[in-house]
Design an enzyme around this catalytic site. Structure first.
Site, PDB file in Angstrom:
ATOM      1  N   GLU A 264       0.686  -1.232   0.152  1.00 40.20           N
ATOM      2  CA  GLU A 264      -0.033   0.204   0.046  1.00 40.20           C
ATOM      3  C   GLU A 264       1.020   1.368  -0.059  1.00 40.20           C
ATOM      4  OE1 GLU A 264      -2.636   0.362   3.331  1.00 40.20           O
ATOM      5  OE2 GLU A 264      -3.820  -1.551   2.745  1.00 40.20           O
ATOM      6  N   GLU A 318     -13.746   5.323   0.197  1.00 42.45           N
ATOM      7  CA  GLU A 318     -14.411   4.273   0.628  1.00 42.45           C
ATOM      8  C   GLU A 318     -15.141   5.069   1.658  1.00 42.45           C
ATOM      9  OE1 GLU A 318     -12.501   0.283   1.294  1.00 42.45           O
ATOM     10  OE2 GLU A 318     -10.852   1.527   0.601  1.00 42.45           O
ATOM     11  N   LYS A 321     -15.561   3.874   5.951  1.00 39.29           N
ATOM     12  CA  LYS A 321     -14.189   3.840   6.728  1.00 39.29           C
ATOM     13  C   LYS A 321     -14.490   4.835   7.842  1.00 39.29           C
ATOM     14  CE  LYS A 321     -10.240   2.516   5.286  1.00 39.29           C
ATOM     15  NZ  LYS A 321      -8.841   2.625   4.333  1.00 39.29           N
ATOM     16  N   GLU A 327      -9.189   9.461   5.844  1.00 41.44           N
ATOM     17  CA  GLU A 327      -9.426   7.986   5.715  1.00 41.44           C
ATOM     18  C   GLU A 327     -10.362   7.359   4.453  1.00 41.44           C
ATOM     19  OE1 GLU A 327      -8.231   5.354   7.312  1.00 41.44           O
ATOM     20  OE2 GLU A 327      -6.590   6.907   7.675  1.00 41.44           O
TER      21      GLU A 327
END
Length: 521
Positions: A264, A318, A321, A327
């Site tokens: 990542e 997303e 999250k 985030e």
């Protein structure tokens, strides 16, 4: 001039040959902690359209695995931390999982990695003692199926697994993790698997902006070098420093042959009010430069030229999250599959040699001084633009059309925009250490005209270059199968293109002042 000409051909051949190298692999992380994402088959189509060849998912969802069948995409699947207990306790649990979740879809779906556990040291529940037994059971199950040499097993870690990461040569693992880390490293060596780590220069910058500059985090050529006092190695970006801190930590435990894989890395496109670095421009800059860094096998100061594979986080924002605003905003695409910003996944397209940023048309954009920039930053950036940046700043001198208003912001804006337009009008060309900002409103006023893409000023520069090319043509050697290209920039590091029509051309570049030529006789 003669010295430059002698250097030109090797430089040109180098850049042409770069395109023939394989380079490190670039993949993307496909997280699904959201309620607005497209169906897996639509995602697989998107990934194929983008020519992405490597994808990481965080579980073994059957619908997702099936969606990638016959796509040619190599898939990294995950065993979540919540499954480690069952996987570590009983071999039969792993055998059943492999039989139901992997084998029916392999090899139509090219599963090449299985990650057992993810960032264990960040987990709210302590499952780290379970990871190696679970990895061994997965290996046993794969061996029974005859796949243990085709599917590689590892586990991912955060940089938090280190107790020390600066300077890189002092990198050391946290001794409290030795009970599971040493047997894991032995397992990886035994099975020729990489040590997987998630690296985020964004957090280093966000958590300590006074110590880590934005330029250093973004691979900007304007960043100040950081020298490791123990080794004398020079670091031009945070990513390399983080990778080498892992390398030195592994070397301290005598595991220096282990390959490091970055599972990542990325940059958020949006954040909370205090997360000023989380912007689409910065995200595009970081990921563009990261891709180029990887595919060109730049390596790191401790291991120059070494191939490294990187997965960019993440495919989509997303929205489910938890945590701070950033985030939920690491995505490259919106749920409707449109790009949040563009990326050249090959890393070998028309990119600025100095910055690695995609070259695009300005399309009605200008670069001006940011109102948030300090006077010191503006002055330093102005000095750089009018000096090493090779901007013609005569228009902001006394009695000239852009001298008034006689303010630092006004003069900096003119210089910033001139550099921006002359260097491809790309995101990084308007960075100036955060002192520049792009705008769609023409900042021209009175008789002070700000250059824009396609403007007469830039066309006249191009005309001048063609005249100079004609002037120097008699001194150029033959160019077999090559059409000439003239690019305006800061020689000798300017971008150039020599279009190939057959075998590798024997091209001659001419460099004069700030013009770069590849000429076909």
């Amino acid at each position: 001039m003669a010295g430059r000409l002698r250097l030109a051909l090797p430089i040109l051949l180098f850049f042409l040959l770069v395109g023939q190298c394989h380079g490190g692999k670039i993949g993307v992380c496909y997280g699904r902690n959201a309620d607005d994402l497209p169906a897996p088959d639509k995602v697989a189509q998107l990934i194929q359209q983008q020519s992405i060849k490597y994808v990481r998912i965080y579980d073994s969802n059957i619908d997702v695995i099936k969606a990638f069948a016959n796509t040619g995409v190599e898939l990294m699947v995950g065993v979540p931390n919540s499954d480690l207990l069952a996987f570590a306790q009983y071999q039969s649990n792993v055998d059943t999982w492999l039989k139901n979740s992997i084998l029916p879809y392999y090899p139509a779906t090219m599963i090449t990695y299985i990650t057992v556990g993810a960032e264990l040291t960040e987990s709210p529940t302590n499952v780290s003692a379970l990871v190696v037994p679970a990895m061994r059971n997965v290996h046993t199950a794969l061996k029974k199926a005859g796949l243990h040499k085709k599917i590689t097993i590892s586990s991912t870690h955060s940089l938090g697994i280190l107790s020390r990461s600066f300077p890189p040569s002092a990198g050391a693992f946290n001794s409290s993790y030795a009970y599971f880390l040493k047997p894991m490293l032995e397992f990886l060596v035994e099975n020729q698997a990489p040590f997987m780590v998630d690296l985020y220069p964004y957090y280093a910058y966000q958590n300590s902006p006074s110590n880590v500059s934005l330029n250093y985090a973004l691979f900007s050529p304007q960043s100040q070098d950081v020298i490791d006092p123990n080794t004398g190695l020079v670091y031009t970006n945070m990513f390399d420093a983080q990778v080498d801190s892992i390398f030195f930590a592994l070397m301290a435990l005598h595991f220096k042959t282990l390959k490091i894989m970055i599972t990542e890395s990325g940059w958020p496109n949006k954040g909370a009010a205090k997360e000023t670095g989380a912007t689409p421009d910065n995200a595009q800059t970081y990921n563009t430069n990261l891709i180029r860094h990887v595919v060109n096998d730049s390596g790191t100061p401790a291991k120059p030229g070494e191939e490294i594979d990187v997965y960019i986080f993440s495919l989509f924002n997303e929205n489910r999250k938890p945590g701070i605003e950033s985030e939920r905003n690491w995505g490259l695409f919106f749920p409707d599959k449109s790009s949040i910003y563009s990326l050249d996944w090959t890393g070998r397209g028309n990119v600025d040699v100095m910055t690695g940023a995609n070259i695009t048309s300005a399309n009605g954009t200008w670069c001006i001084a940011s109102t948030n920039a300090s006077e010191t930053d503006l002055q330093n950036a102005l000095n750089w633009a009018c000096g090493p940046g090779n901007v013609d700043c005569s228009a902001i001198q006394p009695s000239q059309p852009c001298y008034q208003p006689d303010t630092l912001a006004s003069h900096a804006s003119y210089a910033f925009n001139s550099y921006y337009q002359q260097n491809g009008a790309n995101v990084v060309a308007c960075d100036f250490g955060g002192a520049g900002i792009r705008t769609t409103k023409d900042p021209s006023y009175d008789t002070c005209v700000y250059l824009a893409a396609g403007s007469e000023q830039l066309r006249s520069r191009s005309s001048s270059m063609r005249q100079m090319l004609g002037h120097f043509a008699p001194h150029a050697g033959p160019c077999d199968g090559c059409s000439y290209a003239v690019i305006y920039g800061n020689a000798p590091a300017s971008l150039f293109r020599c279009e190939m029509k057959g075998e590798l051309p024997d091209c001659i570049m001419l460099v004069a002042s700030d013009f770069l030529f590849c000429h076909e006789q």
